[in-house]
Enzyme design. Structure first.
Site, PDB file in Angstrom:
ATOM      1  N   LYS A  12       0.816  -1.218   0.000  1.00  0.00           N
ATOM      2  CA  LYS A  12       0.000   0.000   0.000  1.00  0.00           C
ATOM      3  C   LYS A  12       0.852   1.271   0.000  1.00  0.00           C
ATOM      4  CE  LYS A  12      -4.250  -1.708   2.109  1.00  0.00           C
ATOM      5  NZ  LYS A  12      -5.230  -1.488   3.168  1.00  0.00           N
ATOM      6  N   ASN A  20      -4.884   2.159  -1.679  1.00  0.00           N
ATOM      7  CA  ASN A  20      -5.438   0.808  -1.836  1.00  0.00           C
ATOM      8  C   ASN A  20      -6.158   0.662  -3.168  1.00  0.00           C
ATOM      9  OD1 ASN A  20      -7.798   2.212  -1.404  1.00  0.00           O
ATOM     10  ND2 ASN A  20      -8.704   0.644  -0.130  1.00  0.00           N
ATOM     11  N   ASP A  23     -10.049   3.041   1.833  1.00  0.00           N
ATOM     12  CA  ASP A  23     -10.289   2.536   3.193  1.00  0.00           C
ATOM     13  C   ASP A  23     -10.964   3.624   4.032  1.00  0.00           C
ATOM     14  OD1 ASP A  23      -9.245  -0.002   2.838  1.00  0.00           O
ATOM     15  OD2 ASP A  23      -7.236   0.547   3.512  1.00  0.00           O
ATOM     16  N   GLY A  58      -4.000   0.440  17.858  1.00  0.00           N
ATOM     17  CA  GLY A  58      -3.150   0.137  16.705  1.00  0.00           C
ATOM     18  C   GLY A  58      -2.722   1.428  16.031  1.00  0.00           C
ATOM     19  N   GLY A  77      -0.917   1.154  12.635  1.00  0.00           N
ATOM     20  CA  GLY A  77      -0.396   0.786  11.319  1.00  0.00           C
ATOM     21  C   GLY A  77      -1.151   1.516  10.215  1.00  0.00           C
TER      22      GLY A  77
HETATM   23  P1  NDP Z   1       0.137  -2.942   9.696  1.00  0.00           P
HETATM   24  O1  NDP Z   1       1.116  -4.056   9.560  1.00  0.00           O
HETATM   25  O2  NDP Z   1       0.398  -1.640   9.031  1.00  0.00           O
HETATM   26  O3  NDP Z   1      -0.090  -2.627  11.277  1.00  0.00           O
HETATM   27  C1  NDP Z   1      -0.285  -3.690  12.194  1.00  0.00           C
HETATM   28  C2  NDP Z   1      -0.759  -3.139  13.529  1.00  0.00           C
HETATM   29  O4  NDP Z   1      -1.041  -4.280  14.374  1.00  0.00           O
HETATM   30  C3  NDP Z   1       0.272  -2.306  14.280  1.00  0.00           C
HETATM   31  O5  NDP Z   1      -0.382  -1.379  15.105  1.00  0.00           O
HETATM   32  C4  NDP Z   1       0.987  -3.385  15.119  1.00  0.00           C
HETATM   33  O6  NDP Z   1       1.619  -2.882  16.272  1.00  0.00           O
HETATM   34  C5  NDP Z   1      -0.195  -4.232  15.537  1.00  0.00           C
HETATM   35  N1  NDP Z   1       0.165  -5.602  15.913  1.00  0.00           N
HETATM   36  C6  NDP Z   1       0.458  -6.623  15.072  1.00  0.00           C
HETATM   37  N2  NDP Z   1       0.714  -7.743  15.779  1.00  0.00           N
HETATM   38  C7  NDP Z   1       0.594  -7.400  17.094  1.00  0.00           C
HETATM   39  C8  NDP Z   1       0.733  -8.125  18.309  1.00  0.00           C
HETATM   40  N3  NDP Z   1       1.069  -9.423  18.334  1.00  0.00           N
HETATM   41  N4  NDP Z   1       0.519  -7.463  19.477  1.00  0.00           N
HETATM   42  C9  NDP Z   1       0.177  -6.146  19.470  1.00  0.00           C
HETATM   43  N5  NDP Z   1       0.037  -5.407  18.358  1.00  0.00           N
HETATM   44  C10 NDP Z   1       0.233  -6.037  17.171  1.00  0.00           C
HETATM   45  O7  NDP Z   1      -1.256  -3.568   9.214  1.00  0.00           O
HETATM   46  P2  NDP Z   1      -2.565  -2.764   8.742  1.00  0.00           P
HETATM   47  O8  NDP Z   1      -2.721  -1.569   9.621  1.00  0.00           O
HETATM   48  O9  NDP Z   1      -2.540  -2.570   7.282  1.00  0.00           O
HETATM   49  O10 NDP Z   1      -3.720  -3.846   9.026  1.00  0.00           O
HETATM   50  C11 NDP Z   1      -4.141  -4.135  10.353  1.00  0.00           C
HETATM   51  C12 NDP Z   1      -5.386  -5.009  10.320  1.00  0.00           C
HETATM   52  O11 NDP Z   1      -6.466  -4.310   9.723  1.00  0.00           O
HETATM   53  C13 NDP Z   1      -5.207  -6.302   9.500  1.00  0.00           C
HETATM   54  O12 NDP Z   1      -5.701  -7.359  10.264  1.00  0.00           O
HETATM   55  C14 NDP Z   1      -6.064  -6.100   8.275  1.00  0.00           C
HETATM   56  O13 NDP Z   1      -6.657  -7.301   7.873  1.00  0.00           O
HETATM   57  C15 NDP Z   1      -7.138  -5.134   8.792  1.00  0.00           C
HETATM   58  N6  NDP Z   1      -7.663  -4.303   7.707  1.00  0.00           N
HETATM   59  C16 NDP Z   1      -8.999  -4.418   7.384  1.00  0.00           C
HETATM   60  C17 NDP Z   1      -9.544  -3.661   6.373  1.00  0.00           C
HETATM   61  C18 NDP Z   1     -10.985  -3.824   6.044  1.00  0.00           C
HETATM   62  O14 NDP Z   1     -11.406  -3.330   4.988  1.00  0.00           O
HETATM   63  N7  NDP Z   1     -11.778  -4.443   6.888  1.00  0.00           N
HETATM   64  C19 NDP Z   1      -8.738  -2.707   5.595  1.00  0.00           C
HETATM   65  C20 NDP Z   1      -7.355  -2.640   6.019  1.00  0.00           C
HETATM   66  C21 NDP Z   1      -6.858  -3.437   7.027  1.00  0.00           C
HETATM   67  P3  NDP Z   1       3.192  -2.456  16.251  1.00  0.00           P
HETATM   68  O15 NDP Z   1       3.216  -1.079  15.629  1.00  0.00           O
HETATM   69  O16 NDP Z   1       3.584  -2.472  17.670  1.00  0.00           O
HETATM   70  O17 NDP Z   1       3.901  -3.482  15.417  1.00  0.00           O
END
Ligand code: NDP
Length: 286
Positions: A66, A87, A102, A126, A128
């Site tokens: 992305k 996206n 999104d 979160g 991300g």
């Molecule tokens: P990113 O990889 O950019 O971010 C991941 C996030 O999850 C960060 O905040 C990370 O924290 C946190 N994280 C991951 N693993 C852990 C863990 N074990 N413990 C604590 N925190 C954790 O991913 P995205 O933001 O792109 O996506 C996140 C979720 O959103 C995905 O599951 C995706 O499927 C969903 N999503 C759904 C959409 C929809 O249309 N419904 C659209 C886009 C995404 P840290 O910074 O500490 O690593």
């Protein structure tokens, strides 16, 4: 000529986007083939380049491209510029324009679920890419305050800093997931949005909860972006506490519907797309 569109990512085999996008093209009678495009990192630039051909409508883009795909666009819609990720790619006669649907996808799913964010105190769990899109979606809908809570506190701080440039008066703060102020922040929230991958089916945290759901107040509206499973353990727990809840499947369909409308300049058959998405998920869950 059969036109093409598809989903760029790696991996993409698990995605249900091809199911509901193809159902939409078929329902409106457009001769378009929507395909999963699983690319290795070295293939991204060349692949995007050939989307300028006249048989390509464009593409959706998912993890992990992305942000990388944004750098290969000829132009960006303002949502994509603010979020810092795309996206959706639209091919306008060889000019590639990047969008982030999104943002509208989340807004529309929230509206559909009956929650108006204007004046609300929101917590994002979160920080991300998805959290960035949700943060802008909420700021542009007039939230009162936004608290970003993330495992990696510095990443949450970066998001807060980026939002501050145009937050239009929303109060912003960020904290680490282990901060002692976390339970109080959750207790006082009107809206909590779970934006991490915790609980994602097939992932390392499948079946897990992002935090103790007993920290939620029953008047809080709780959303989880995860679409697979359709109901995460977190959503189930929040529902059990009496909270109003929203899963990630409607957002997934609405971000796809917005892309469909950008490619075709036609209203998306959202009911058809939602039905196809639910059918695809039930097949996977059975
Ligand atoms: P990113 O990889 O950019 O971010 C991941 C996030 O999850 C960060 O905040 C990370 O924290 C946190 N994280 C991951 N693993 C852990 C863990 N074990 N413990 C604590 N925190 C954790 O991913 P995205 O933001 O792109 O996506 C996140 C979720 O959103 C995905 O599951 C995706 O499927 C969903 N999503 C759904 C959409 C929809 O249309 N419904 C659209 C886009 C995404 P840290 O910074 O500490 O690593």
């Amino acid at each position: 000529m059969t036109l093409r569109a598809g989903l760029i990512g790696h991996p993409v085999g698990h995605s249900i986007s091809p199911r509901f996008q193809q159902a939409a093209f078929d329902a409106v009678g457009l001769d378009v083939r929507y395909q999963p495009w699983d690319l290795q990192p070295g293939e991204l630039e060349g692949f995007i380049d050939q989307l300028r051909q006249n048989d390509a409508l464009g593409a959706n883009v998912t993890i992990p491209y992305k942000e990388a795909a944004l750098r290969h666009m000829d132009g960006l819609h303002e949502t994509a510029r603010f979020v810092g990720a795309i996206n959706t790619i639209v091919n306008n006669d060889g000019h590639l324009q990047g969008y982030n649907t999104d943002v509208t996808g989340f807004q529309r799913s929230l509206t559909d679920a009956g929650f108006n964010p204007s004046g609300a105190n929101a917590v994002l769990w979160g920080a991300g890419g998805a959290a960035r899109a949700v943060a802008w979606a909420l700021i542009w809908r007039g939230i009162e305050s936004l608290t970003i809570i993330n495992r990696t506190a510095v990443r949450g701080g970066r998001l807060r800093h980026d939002l501050a440039s145009a937050s239009a008066g929303a109060k912003l703060r960020s904290m680490g997931a282990d901060d002692e102020a976390v339970p109080a922040a959750l207790q006082h929230a009107d809206l909590v949005v779970q934006c991490t991958s915790i609980g994602l089916k097939g992932g390392e945290t499948e079946g897990q909860l992002p935090f103790d759901p007993n920290w939620l107040a029953d008047a809080t509206f709780v959303a989880d972006l995860i679409a697979n499973p359709v109901e995460t353990p977190f959503v189930r727990a929040a529902r059990g506490l009496g909270c109003r809840v929203l899963g990630g499947l409607p957002m997934l369909v609405y971000q796809g519907a917005a892309a469909f409308e950008l490619w075709t300049e036609r209203e998306a058959p959202v009911d058809v797309m939602l039905a196809a998405a639910h059918a695809a998920m039930s097949e996977r869950e059975s």
